[in-house]
Enzyme design. Structure first.
Site, PDB file in Angstrom:
ATOM      1  CG  HIS A 118      -2.011  -1.048   1.182  1.00  0.00           C
ATOM      2  ND1 HIS A 118      -2.520  -1.575   0.011  1.00  0.00           N
ATOM      3  CD2 HIS A 118      -2.685  -1.680   2.197  1.00  0.00           C
ATOM      4  CE1 HIS A 118      -3.470  -2.473   0.307  1.00  0.00           C
ATOM      5  NE2 HIS A 118      -3.572  -2.573   1.615  1.00  0.00           N
ATOM      6  CG  HIS A 192      -7.707  -0.204   2.361  1.00  0.00           C
ATOM      7  ND1 HIS A 192      -8.193  -0.882   3.453  1.00  0.00           N
ATOM      8  CD2 HIS A 192      -6.807  -1.028   1.786  1.00  0.00           C
ATOM      9  CE1 HIS A 192      -7.588  -2.061   3.536  1.00  0.00           C
ATOM     10  NE2 HIS A 192      -6.747  -2.181   2.533  1.00  0.00           N
ATOM     11  CD  GLU A 332      -8.227  -3.427  -0.487  1.00  0.00           C
ATOM     12  OE1 GLU A 332      -7.050  -3.130  -0.703  1.00  0.00           O
ATOM     13  OE2 GLU A 332      -8.543  -4.389   0.240  1.00  0.00           O
TER      14      GLU A 332
HETATM   15  C1  BGC Z   1      -4.616  -6.370   2.150  1.00  0.00           C
HETATM   16  C2  BGC Z   1      -4.429  -7.102   3.444  1.00  0.00           C
HETATM   17  C3  BGC Z   1      -3.964  -6.110   4.469  1.00  0.00           C
HETATM   18  C4  BGC Z   1      -4.994  -5.036   4.602  1.00  0.00           C
HETATM   19  C5  BGC Z   1      -4.650  -3.980   5.614  1.00  0.00           C
HETATM   20  C6  BGC Z   1      -5.621  -5.301   2.370  1.00  0.00           C
HETATM   21  O1  BGC Z   1      -5.771  -4.566   1.195  1.00  0.00           O
HETATM   22  O2  BGC Z   1      -5.016  -7.226   1.127  1.00  0.00           O
HETATM   23  O3  BGC Z   1      -3.506  -8.150   3.292  1.00  0.00           O
HETATM   24  O4  BGC Z   1      -3.761  -6.728   5.705  1.00  0.00           O
HETATM   25  O5  BGC Z   1      -5.154  -4.428   3.360  1.00  0.00           O
HETATM   26  O6  BGC Z   1      -3.357  -3.582   5.487  1.00  0.00           O
END
Ligand code: BGC
Length: 371
Positions: A118, A192, A332
């Protein structure tokens, strides 16, 4: 600062200060139907989203905090769930935070074991965006702008990103993304938010009924990096082509579910982008208790379905309830994880002569609206 059209409008209010003294503003978008969305310029975070149930009771259906401090707290940073945030430059993981582009190898920040997740240590979710509220015939909104400098978190090129949130009068939240760069760089922006259609603070999303319009998914290794395979969902717990309760197969003995601790996988909607004026239907979620329905359409080829597996009760949300494992889900819209290392996946590389564009529409209704 208010732009009122009857009840409809955008209001801006101070939402606290970052540790370095910069002020954060909260924008409340209200549509003609009384639905509200609150967005702050820190992280472009959706702080609240209030939508009616089948009886007209309006409730907040996204996980988050009442105060800025909630998002800055130690406990929150440790858990790092990215509640409601804009994600960039790259949604999801890049293997070892490394990729090659035009003959040069780049090393990104690694913030998820050895992988990049991310956008790195200080992704777009932790940046202060410039914000401009607007109110026009399309709805109520806010335009967010952020410049990611060359080398930020290891990425090449200076990237200018613009994200527009628009709440329409027919209860849709449109999120549109645009970016330009001066050197080739990977870009994969997403939103998110964690939803619980029974209202945030409700203990579980396992009874929500989910449909995903994806015939395939990308299986992952132990560190949640795609293996490169594109696997048919038929005959697996990943087949959500027909409406299925999230919890029905989540406990099945299945290696992919075990690796994710539940669902934490990218679904393949298509192998290319849809045109901006024709986003594809990606998913639909129905909560049988409240009757709330969420439908998602997107121009993106992928959809990460994350069933809130890493939530562990260590943070307490707006309603005073701890956020338990699987008390929220994220869907997402994005390109596939680790695409910079997977030439067979749709490309995430933005070139200097191109414009990155992406649109996702979240539509809220109830089962009482069905014929
Ligand atoms: C990911 C997860 C992650 C979460 C929070 C999601 O988009 O796929 O693996 O733990 O985000 O970070």
């Amino acid at each position: 600062m208010a732009h009122h059209v009857g009840n409809r409008g955008v209001e801006a209010a101070p939402f606290g200060e970052l540790p370095d003294g910069r002020e954060v503003t909260l924008y409340r978008l209200t549509n003609a139907d009384g639905m509200t969305v609150e967005v702050m310029n820190y992280g472009g975070i959706i702080v609240s989203l209030k939508a009616p149930d089948r009886e007209g009771n309006v409730e907040d259906i996204v996980l988050g905090f009442d105060t800025l401090d909630g998002y800055l707290s130690e406990a929150y940073r440790r858990l790092n769930p990215y509640f409601g945030a804009l994600i960039g430059r790259y949604g999801n993981r890049i293997d070892q935070g490394r990729f090659s582009l035009d003959g040069t190898t780049y090393q990104l920040a690694t913030n998820d074991g050895d992988n990049h997740l991310h956008g790195g240590e200080e992704g777009f979710d932790r940046r202060l965006w410039q914000a401009e509220p607007f109110s026009d015939e399309n709805g109520e909104g806010v335009i967010l702008h952020y410049v990611s400098e060359d080398g930020e978190e290891g990425y090449p090129g200076r990237l200018e990103a613009t994200v527009t949130y628009t709440l329409t009068d027919d209860n849709a939240l449109e999120v549109s993304y645009r970016a330009e760069t001066d050197r080739a760089t990977p870009v994969n922006l997403t939103q998110h938010s964690y939803f619980n259609l029974s209202g945030e603070g409700d203990p579980s999303i396992l009874d929500h009924v989910l449909t995903i319009h994806g015939d395939a998914f990308t299986p992952v290794d132990e560190t949640l990096i795609p293996t490169g395979e594109i696997r048919d969902v038929a005959g697996t717990p990943f087949d959500f082509r027909q409406p299925t309760p999230i919890g029905r197969r989540i406990g099945d003995d299945n290696r992919q579910l075990a690796r994710g601790g539940g669902y934490d996988h990218n679904f393949v909607l298509a192998m290319d982008n849809a045109p901006l004026d024709a986003p594809r239907s990606a998913a639909r979620v129905v909560d049988p208790d409240s009757g709330r329905v969420l439908e998602i359409a997107t121009t993106e080829p992928g959809l990460q379905f994350y069933s809130g597996n890493f939530l562990d009760g260590s943070v307490t949300g707006k309603g005073g309830e701890p956020y338990l494992k699987r008390s929220g889900f994220a869907l997402e819209t994005q390109h596939f994880p680790d695409s910079p290392n997977r030439p067979d996946f749709p490309s995430t590389i933005l070139e200097p002569d191109e414009t990155y564009r992406s649109l996702t529409v979240y539509r809220f209704s109830t089962d009482a609206d069905d014929d």
